[in-house]
Enzyme design. Structure first.
Site, short mmCIF file in Angstrom:
data_model
loop_
_atom_site.label_atom_id
_atom_site.label_comp_id
_atom_site.label_asym_id
_atom_site.label_seq_id
_atom_site.Cartn_x
_atom_site.Cartn_y
_atom_site.Cartn_z
CG ASP A 69 -0.16 -0.13 2.56
OD1 ASP A 69 0.92 -0.29 2.46
OD2 ASP A 69 -0.89 -0.31 3.64
CG HIS A 70 3.42 2.35 2.98
ND1 HIS A 70 2.56 1.56 3.43
CD2 HIS A 70 3.87 3.34 3.95
CE1 HIS A 70 2.36 1.87 4.71
NE2 HIS A 70 3.04 2.98 4.99
CG ASP A 124 2.32 1.56 9.32
OD1 ASP A 124 2.89 1.69 8.36
OD2 ASP A 124 1.68 2.17 9.85
NE ARG A 384 3.25 9.63 12.32
CZ ARG A 384 3.55 8.31 12.26
NH1 ARG A 384 4.00 7.75 11.37
NH2 ARG A 384 3.41 7.54 13.35
CB SER A 538 7.28 5.79 10.78
OG SER A 538 8.58 5.72 10.84
NE ARG A 540 9.60 6.01 7.99
CZ ARG A 540 9.04 7.37 7.68
NH1 ARG A 540 10.14 8.29 7.85
NH2 ARG A 540 7.91 7.32 7.44
#
Ligand code: MIC
Ligand code: SF4
Length: 660
Positions: A69-70, A124, A384, A538, A540
């Site tokens: 999706d990203h 996520d 965000r 995030s 990440r």
């Protein structure tokens, strides 16, 4: 005398039912069994490379889903290669694959998979979205997900439980987004650190499952471990309409359950709210900003792209036109939402208004296209608004409800939607449309599946065990609330490099100081010094992995955000906190610091000195590592440690059903 029965809040019920190790008391480390995992493509490639490195043939969870999706813009082979790798590795190891176009991970998971009372771990930070259905849903780094897929427990410091009592009823034009913006205004972006928010009170009943999911989604912006709603009649209706009535179970706190903290929100008093640049807690009333011109409006993202959100957008836009100076984009959160608004004609109303329709994906939220024009004001229904995240450094991004977004798109100015007259009514449908053809089940015969790796997928760098001492310069000194978007930027240029650490590391700290990668490599090792809430945002792990690749050995700050601290540990970078916050002022960028006898100081959780060789002074820091984390740091990271342990005992078992 009658024995006193223990009364549990919802968090305690779920944790107790999944407990593998530790005592579930605030501040203690617990290990919990994970029922479900989710990954998305931007973190998923690393997570599956790590899962492969662990060497467990099939996932050990009840359900694992890999979403794409990203990284959806395919301007070169990189993202497409990653999608192909993700699809094949999922098929081989027992993972469901949600193909590109099927929607944003959190929206799809809420629709098709979330189960009240279960645990979900996702790579996520907005994984808590499914807390809206009563699932304990936590965001973590990809390596933690890989370990959970392998059957290992997830370790966390048992958070405090903050009861948020919703009393009263929302006024017309005031929405779930305004509730969470109010919570952010009250608690700030670091007010949720070390806490889980449990929503209770009479106001809960008036919120649909998707409205609740907006609130739990954006609880991530508080730094909270997660947020949780009860599973009640609204939850049951939503799951039934999704054809998943059989998965529903009730979840509620026992009457008289106790909490560590409490916050009361009076829904009657709320007005439409908006977060101003550049922080989700910079909240004010929309009506106070009415003279500001707007150039872009975006509705979508995992916060506000559900069927009910888009139906509201369509009803507000029907028969009207977007203001000529505004570019408006609309993103349905999932294929289900897209298909339903297409079938019932709502999509035609949105198109007719002049809005631009984007495929179901994260898109503008992560700077994957739709970067605003220079200096533009962009009003977004997202979560965000960190500086530069939109892809335009000087854009001014505001966060608001879809209703406020549409009001701004129609007038060309920041506009309180309550000035538009009667609010349209939108209900959860009796039956959603689903066929799940966007979700590909794992292969029946995994042995026949060949995992496909394109040239963009580079081997995973692994840290070496902890050295005897660190003597290195302060490569960078930064202020409070540094986000992972500062540390490891995203956007359409950088995201395609997520499976190529050498290439992506060239962008570390680019927004703050583009010379960082070169200086770090020249120094060979180094420190970063920071303020409060370092690493917010995030999940990440690239924000730890890429700096590790460049030689970062330790980060010394006033306080950390939860997921980033865990990611630093996972990759063998020492997370240190000042004993006296004022010592931050005594350090300058470029100073040489020394920590001798590392093996000794790691073994005990006591303050220890760091020598500033440049000034000749010393200051005290603490690591706060648990015994397990100390071993991980010594081993040079979680992957090394897990491999060391993997020969040991089989995955521990825990009860899996929450007590009602
Ligand atoms: C985000 O919203 O910042 C992201 C992109 O979804 C991240 C994950 C990532 O960086 O891949 C998150 O929230 O964890
Ligand atoms: Fe995607 Fe944005 Fe949600 Fe992150 S916050 S998962 S980028 S939609």
């Amino acid at each position: 005398m009658a024995a006193t029965t223990k009364r549990f809040n919802m968090v305690q019920k779920i944790i107790n039912a999944h407990l593998i190790s530790g005592t579930p008391e605030a501040g203690q480390e617990v290990g919990i069994r994970i029922d479900q995992t989710l990954t998305q493509d931007a973190t998923g490639t690393m997570a599956y490379l790590q899962f492969e490195a662990i060497g467990v043939p099939q996932v050990q969870t009840k359900l694992s889903v890999s979403y794409v999706d990203h990284n959806m813009l395919q301007t070169g082979f990189e993202n497409a290669d990653d999608h192909r790798y993700l699809q094949s590795v999922a098929a081989k190891h027992g993972v469901y694959f949600s193909r590109p176009g099927n929607g944003i991970c959190h929206q799809v998971h809420l629709e098709r998979f979330a189960i009240p009372g279960q645990t979900l771990l996702g790579s996520d930070s907005h994984t808590p979205t499914c807390g809206g259905l009563g699932e304990l849903s936590i965001g973590a780094g990809g390596l933690d997900i890989a370990v959970a897929m392998g059957g290992g427990p997830f370790y966390l410091t048992m958070p405090k439980v903050l009861r948020v009592e919703l009393k009263g009823k929302l006024q017309p034009w005031v929405t779930a987004k305004d509730i969470i913006l109010e919570v952010l205004r009250k608690l700030t972006v670091k007010g949720g650190v070390g806490k889980i928010l449990e929503y209770t009170g009479p106001g809960v009943k008036s919120l649909s499952a998707t409205a609740r999911a907006t609130i739990t989604n954006m609880g991530a912006e508080l730094g909270a471990t997660t947020s949780l709603f009860p599973s009640d009649e609204n939850t049951r209706e939503y799951m039934k309409a999704q054809g998943r009535g059989k998965d529903w179970t009730p979840l509620a706190a026992d009457p008289g359950a106790t909490y560590d903290e409490e916050l009361i929100i009076d829904l009657n008093k709320l007005r439409p709210l908006i977060a101003q640049p550049h922080s989700p807690d910079n909240v004010t009333e929309v009506s106070k900003l009415k003279t500001i011109d707007v150039q872009q409006v975006c509705v979508g993202s995992c916060t506000n792209s559900s069927y009910t959100d888009l139906m509201m957008v369509a009803k507000m836009l029907k028969g009207k036109h977007i203001h000529p100076s505004v570019s408006m984009t609309v993103t349905p959160g999932s294929k289900q939402v897209f298909e339903m608004i297409a079938k019932n004609g709502a999509l035609a109303d949105i198109i007719a208004s002049g809005a631009r329709i984007i495929e179901s994906a994260c898109g503008p939220c992560i700077g994957m296209g739709q970067a605003p024009s220079s200096g533009a004001v962009s009003i977004r229904s997202f979560n965000r608004n960190f500086e530069g995240r939109s892809g335009t450094r000087d854009a001014k991004v505001y966060l608001a409800s879809p209703e406020t977004c549409v009001a701004c798109a129609l007038t060309g100015k920041i506009t309180d939607p309550s000035t538009l007259g009667k609010m349209p009514k939108v209900d959860i449908p009796e039956k959603f449309v689903w066929d799940d053809n966007g979700i590909i089940p794992p292969a029946k015969d995994p042995k026949k599946v060949e995992v496909v790796r394109g040239p963009n997928i580079k081997p995973l760098p692994v840290n070496s065990p902890l050295a005897e001492k660190i003597e290195a310069p302060v490569l960078l000194k930064v202020v409070d609330n540094i986000t992972t978007d500062h540390i490891m930027p995203a956007g359409s240029k950088v995201l395609p490099l997520r499976s190529n650490i050498p290439a992506i590391s060239e962008f570390v700290f680019n927004i703050i100081d583009p010379t960082f990668p070169k200086r770090a490599k020249e120094a060979g090792s180094g420190f970063v010094v920071g303020g409060e809430n370092y690493g917010q945002g995030s999940s990440r792990e690239h924000a730890a992995l890429a700096p590790m690749y460049l030689g970062l050995k330790a980060v010394i700050v006033k306080s950390f955000a939860r997921i980033h601290r865990a990611n630093l540990i996972n990759f063998g970078i020492l997370p240190l906190t000042f004993v006296q916050a004022s010592d931050y002022d005594s350090i300058s960028q470029g100073d040489k610091l020394e920590i001798p006898d590392l093996a000794q100081v790691i073994k005990v959780d006591h303050p220890f000195p760091v020598k500033n060789l440049t000034t000749g002074k010393s200051f005290q820091v603490v690591h706060g590592l648990t015994d397990r984390q100390q071993e991980i740091i010594m081993a040079g990271g979680l992957l090394n440690w897990t491999k060391q342990q993997s020969a040991a005992a089989p995955a521990p078992k825990a009860k899996t059903k929450a007590k009602k």
